[in-house]
Design a protein around this motif. Structure first.
Motif, PDB file in Angstrom:
ATOM      1  N   ALA A 170       9.563  10.764 -29.438  1.00 16.84           N
ATOM      2  CA  ALA A 170       8.427  10.166 -29.020  1.00 16.84           C
ATOM      3  C   ALA A 170       7.391  10.068 -30.006  1.00 16.84           C
ATOM      4  O   ALA A 170       6.318   8.782 -29.607  1.00 16.84           O
ATOM      5  CB  ALA A 170       8.361  10.324 -27.600  1.00 16.84           C
ATOM      6  N   LEU A 179      13.510  11.236 -20.755  1.00 14.14           N
ATOM      7  CA  LEU A 179      11.933  11.854 -20.968  1.00 14.14           C
ATOM      8  C   LEU A 179      13.040  13.844 -21.307  1.00 14.14           C
ATOM      9  O   LEU A 179      11.066  14.562 -21.325  1.00 14.14           O
ATOM     10  CB  LEU A 179      12.171  12.557 -19.692  1.00 14.14           C
ATOM     11  N   SER A 236      14.048  15.611 -23.574  1.00 17.20           N
ATOM     12  CA  SER A 236      13.689  15.865 -24.828  1.00 17.20           C
ATOM     13  C   SER A 236      12.703  14.977 -25.463  1.00 17.20           C
ATOM     14  O   SER A 236      11.814  15.331 -26.410  1.00 17.20           O
ATOM     15  CB  SER A 236      14.936  15.437 -25.448  1.00 17.20           C
ATOM     16  N   ASP A 237      12.158  14.292 -24.756  1.00 11.93           N
ATOM     17  CA  ASP A 237      10.771  13.374 -24.937  1.00 11.93           C
ATOM     18  C   ASP A 237      10.983  12.181 -26.607  1.00 11.93           C
ATOM     19  O   ASP A 237      10.653  12.577 -27.253  1.00 11.93           O
ATOM     20  CB  ASP A 237       9.236  15.242 -25.443  1.00 11.93           C
TER      21      ASP A 237
END
Length: 58
Positions: free
Chosen positions: A11, A40, A42-43
């Protein structure tokens, strides 16, 4: 239905850079119905395609 992950992208890409969206657009140009979703935990952004449910799981 389930989804198959084609690729993951962190991200934290540089501002103005959308590598997951670009990858998904390239897959769509090849005829695959690729979408980008956010994981969300593991971003990361995931590029996924829908597929049939895997019946081999017990």
């Amino acid at each position: 239905m389930s989804a198959k992950v084609l690729e993951r992208f962190p991200a934290g890409a540089p501002r103005g850079s959308w590598p997951a969206e670009e990858f998904a657009a390239a897959r769509r140009a090849e005829g695959e119905a690729a979408t980008v979703v956010m994981d969300l935990q593991s971003d990361a952004f995931l590029v996924v395609v829908e597929g049939p449910e895997d019946d081999s799981r017990a």
